[in-house]
Design a protein around this motif. Structure first.
Motif, PDB file in Angstrom:
ATOM      1  N   PRO A  40       0.809  -1.235   0.000  1.00  0.00           N
ATOM      2  CA  PRO A  40       0.000   0.000   0.000  1.00  0.00           C
ATOM      3  C   PRO A  40       0.838   1.279   0.000  1.00  0.00           C
ATOM      4  O   PRO A  40       0.463   2.256  -0.648  1.00  0.00           O
ATOM      5  N   GLU A  41       1.980   1.275   0.670  1.00  0.00           N
ATOM      6  CA  GLU A  41       2.794   2.495   0.706  1.00  0.00           C
ATOM      7  C   GLU A  41       3.359   2.835  -0.671  1.00  0.00           C
ATOM      8  O   GLU A  41       3.589   4.011  -0.980  1.00  0.00           O
ATOM      9  N   LEU A  42       3.556   1.828  -1.528  1.00  0.00           N
ATOM     10  CA  LEU A  42       4.027   2.118  -2.882  1.00  0.00           C
ATOM     11  C   LEU A  42       2.911   2.747  -3.708  1.00  0.00           C
ATOM     12  O   LEU A  42       3.163   3.653  -4.505  1.00  0.00           O
ATOM     13  N   LYS A  43       1.689   2.266  -3.505  1.00  0.00           N
ATOM     14  CA  LYS A  43       0.551   2.879  -4.200  1.00  0.00           C
ATOM     15  C   LYS A  43       0.375   4.321  -3.733  1.00  0.00           C
ATOM     16  O   LYS A  43       0.151   5.225  -4.545  1.00  0.00           O
ATOM     17  N   LYS A  44       0.523   4.566  -2.438  1.00  0.00           N
ATOM     18  CA  LYS A  44       0.405   5.923  -1.904  1.00  0.00           C
ATOM     19  C   LYS A  44       1.497   6.815  -2.491  1.00  0.00           C
ATOM     20  O   LYS A  44       1.239   7.959  -2.871  1.00  0.00           O
ATOM     21  N   GLN A  45       2.704   6.295  -2.589  1.00  0.00           N
ATOM     22  CA  GLN A  45       3.817   7.055  -3.167  1.00  0.00           C
ATOM     23  C   GLN A  45       3.478   7.472  -4.599  1.00  0.00           C
ATOM     24  O   GLN A  45       3.661   8.621  -4.984  1.00  0.00           O
ATOM     25  N   TRP A  46       2.976   6.533  -5.388  1.00  0.00           N
ATOM     26  CA  TRP A  46       2.611   6.825  -6.770  1.00  0.00           C
ATOM     27  C   TRP A  46       1.486   7.860  -6.818  1.00  0.00           C
ATOM     28  O   TRP A  46       1.548   8.820  -7.595  1.00  0.00           O
ATOM     29  N   LEU A  47       0.470   7.695  -5.969  1.00  0.00           N
ATOM     30  CA  LEU A  47      -0.645   8.643  -5.965  1.00  0.00           C
ATOM     31  C   LEU A  47      -0.205  10.041  -5.534  1.00  0.00           C
ATOM     32  O   LEU A  47      -0.685  11.045  -6.076  1.00  0.00           O
ATOM     33  N   ASP A  48       0.718  10.116  -4.589  1.00  0.00           N
ATOM     34  CA  ASP A  48       1.253  11.420  -4.163  1.00  0.00           C
ATOM     35  C   ASP A  48       1.980  12.108  -5.316  1.00  0.00           C
ATOM     36  O   ASP A  48       1.821  13.313  -5.532  1.00  0.00           O
ATOM     37  N   GLU A  49       2.765  11.344  -6.067  1.00  0.00           N
ATOM     38  CA  GLU A  49       3.474  11.926  -7.213  1.00  0.00           C
ATOM     39  C   GLU A  49       2.488  12.343  -8.296  1.00  0.00           C
ATOM     40  O   GLU A  49       2.648  13.383  -8.931  1.00  0.00           O
ATOM     41  N   GLU A  50       1.465  11.530  -8.499  1.00  0.00           N
ATOM     42  CA  GLU A  50       0.451  11.875  -9.493  1.00  0.00           C
ATOM     43  C   GLU A  50      -0.300  13.151  -9.075  1.00  0.00           C
ATOM     44  O   GLU A  50      -0.573  14.012  -9.906  1.00  0.00           O
ATOM     45  N   LYS A  51      -0.574  13.282  -7.802  1.00  0.00           N
ATOM     46  CA  LYS A  51      -1.257  14.487  -7.292  1.00  0.00           C
ATOM     47  C   LYS A  51      -0.396  15.725  -7.564  1.00  0.00           C
ATOM     48  O   LYS A  51      -0.903  16.760  -8.006  1.00  0.00           O
ATOM     49  N   ALA A  53       1.733  16.052  -9.928  1.00  0.00           N
ATOM     50  CA  ALA A  53       1.701  16.283 -11.377  1.00  0.00           C
ATOM     51  C   ALA A  53       0.422  17.013 -11.777  1.00  0.00           C
ATOM     52  O   ALA A  53       0.453  17.926 -12.603  1.00  0.00           O
ATOM     53  N   VAL A  54      -0.701  16.618 -11.189  1.00  0.00           N
ATOM     54  CA  VAL A  54      -1.970  17.306 -11.458  1.00  0.00           C
ATOM     55  C   VAL A  54      -1.849  18.774 -11.067  1.00  0.00           C
ATOM     56  O   VAL A  54      -2.236  19.672 -11.827  1.00  0.00           O
ATOM     57  N   GLN A  55      -1.293  19.033  -9.891  1.00  0.00           N
ATOM     58  CA  GLN A  55      -1.139  20.409  -9.415  1.00  0.00           C
ATOM     59  C   GLN A  55      -0.187  21.208 -10.300  1.00  0.00           C
ATOM     60  O   GLN A  55      -0.346  22.420 -10.452  1.00  0.00           O
TER      61      GLN A  55
END
Length: 170
Positions: A40-51, A53-55
């Motif tokens: 799960p922490e790897l998925k969170k890491q990816w989602l944080d980076e994606e967030k 990128a959106v910003q």
């Protein structure tokens, strides 16, 4: 990670008496790698980076327009069709109905919708880079963790009864 061809090669090289043992080692290695890459922490890491990128790409107003549209029943349906198209290929003209196209045009032809639509390709490229970098780093870390033991175990199995090989004599 061991792929199907490597599995077959290892199993072909394995003495008959040790095939079950080799299959178990391969299976354990693949499960360890998959479990590590699914943390799960790897998925969170990816989602944080994606967030981030959106910003970096979109304004707040553009995000609101995108969220509003793709949260609607029509938008969800279109996303489902686009995702199916990405996975299975085909022509977008054959996937989207005229009503889908009309709703897309209505949302994305003016203002924040238009500017958001113009930035989607840029975001997709940035997101692809994020996924590639994140998955590569995570794979390398998992491989460093599990591959040495896997290689030692497969070597031991292959060398049973094959002491004359220069590789096994080491």
């Amino acid at each position: 990670m061991v792929n199907k061809e490597d599995n077959e090669r290892l199993l072909t090289m394995t003495p008959k008496a040790q095939k079950a043992q080799m299959k178990a080692v391969i299976s354990r290695y693949m499960k360890n790698m998959q479990d590590d890459l699914s943390r799960p922490e790897l998925k969170k890491q990816w989602l944080d980076e994606e967030k981030r990128a959106v910003q970096k790409v979109f304004t707040r107003e553009e995000v609101d327009v995108l969220n509003s549209f793709f949260s609607s029943p029509r938008g969800k349906g279109i996303l489902k069709k686009i995702n199916h198209l990405r996975q299975h290929g085909g022509d977008i003209d054959n996937v989207l109905s005229q009503a889908d196209v009309d709703s897309i045009v209505k949302v994305f032809e003016h203002g924040a919708g238009k500017s958001a639509f113009e930035k989607i390709e840029r975001f997709d490229k940035l997101n692809d880079e994020i996924v590639k970098k994140t998955m590569s780093n995570n794979y390398i870390n998992a491989s460093r963790k599990y591959t040495p033991a896997f290689e030692a175990q497969t070597r031991d199995i292959l060398c049973k009864g094959n002491k004359h090989s220069s590789e096994c004599a080491k």
